[in-house]
Write a protein that holds these residues in place. Sequence first.
Motif, short mmCIF file in Angstrom:
data_model
loop_
_atom_site.label_atom_id
_atom_site.label_comp_id
_atom_site.label_asym_id
_atom_site.label_seq_id
_atom_site.Cartn_x
_atom_site.Cartn_y
_atom_site.Cartn_z
N PRO A 126 0.83 -1.22 0.00
CA PRO A 126 0.00 0.00 0.00
C PRO A 126 0.85 1.26 0.00
N CYS A 127 0.43 2.24 -0.79
CA CYS A 127 1.20 3.48 -0.90
C CYS A 127 1.02 4.33 0.35
N SER A 128 2.03 5.16 0.62
CA SER A 128 1.98 6.01 1.82
C SER A 128 2.13 7.48 1.48
N HIS A 129 1.86 7.83 0.21
CA HIS A 129 2.01 9.22 -0.20
C HIS A 129 0.74 9.72 -0.87
N THR A 130 0.66 11.03 -1.03
CA THR A 130 -0.47 11.64 -1.72
C THR A 130 -0.05 12.01 -3.13
N GLY A 131 -0.69 11.40 -4.11
CA GLY A 131 -0.44 11.71 -5.50
C GLY A 131 -1.73 12.21 -6.12
N ARG A 132 -2.20 11.49 -7.15
CA ARG A 132 -3.51 11.83 -7.71
C ARG A 132 -4.62 11.48 -6.73
N THR A 133 -4.32 10.54 -5.84
CA THR A 133 -5.27 10.14 -4.79
C THR A 133 -4.53 10.13 -3.46
N GLY A 134 -5.27 9.95 -2.36
CA GLY A 134 -4.67 9.95 -1.04
C GLY A 134 -3.95 8.65 -0.74
#
Length: 330
Positions: free
Chosen positions: A71-79
Amino acid sequence: MMRAVELAANGPAWGPNPRVGCVIVGADGAVLGEGWHRGAGTPHAEPAALTDARERGNDVAGATAYVTLEPCSHTGRTGPCTEALAAARIGAVRYAVADPNPQAAGGGEVLRARGIDAAHAPLDAAAALNRRWLGAVERGRPWVIAKWAQTLDGRTAAADGTSFWVTGEEARAHAHGVRAEVDAILVGTGTVLTDDPSLSARPPHVEDPHQPLRAVMGLRDTFGAKVWRDEDAIAVRSHDPRDALAALAAREVRTVVVEGGGTITSAFLRAGLVDEVHAYIAPAILGSGTNAVGDLGIATMSGALRGRDVTATALGVDTLVTAFFQRGPQ
């Protein structure tokens, strides 16, 4: 986890983001929610699965989420997906592939810091699904597929320059299917001036296929060619493959098919920038004509470039040989 891989395969093969699937399972083994990533700008697999669980009326508190990618832990196009999982009070997370993207990696550690039992659970099928994306992120450049059609004696065109058609309909249909799954097609100015290709994806029985970005590298002017029919095309004023890949990376291209003829194919091979080869071989012999690949500076058999994970697929009377290559000099 295998079900999560099946879900991930529903996502698009092209685009800047990987294909990811998620299955949320309760303590009794019942599936509470499922989801997959549908492309850049849409919810990631984890929030999609959480939404599915809510719509089913299921409480996911204490449940286990099986995800094909950390799971990602950054904010890009989505949270960040780590926040979504924590907010839903997920009890445990198992992810099949650690995220190599430095901007998004570390989700497992973030989850553990939030008191969630997060662990890496490797699964080859999950890594294989995103082989090109993972390779592109690890290399810091687009994944390069070198594609050509040749005769049995290695010719891509006859002595008079004619090349339509080396292979039959089945092979050409397959090649169009590959085009519809990548981010870009790259050719040289010589190919544009000689063949004036449209560089579009036209797989059979597909009404509205994804169309890759069209890229042309070289110094000659190709104004008025079909490739410039709309804005989904770029020119790279260079003969250096690294310049071409940098220009494509700036457009968030993860996968590119190089179809630019022997000169450009050889340049990419010499630079060690080919990750995958698709060679469509027709049962025909010319004896003379244009070689599929030019001089690579290899003088002895011990120096030959050797592919791995090689497959041979019959396409009508033709044969497609695919091979992957280790990372070469950059």
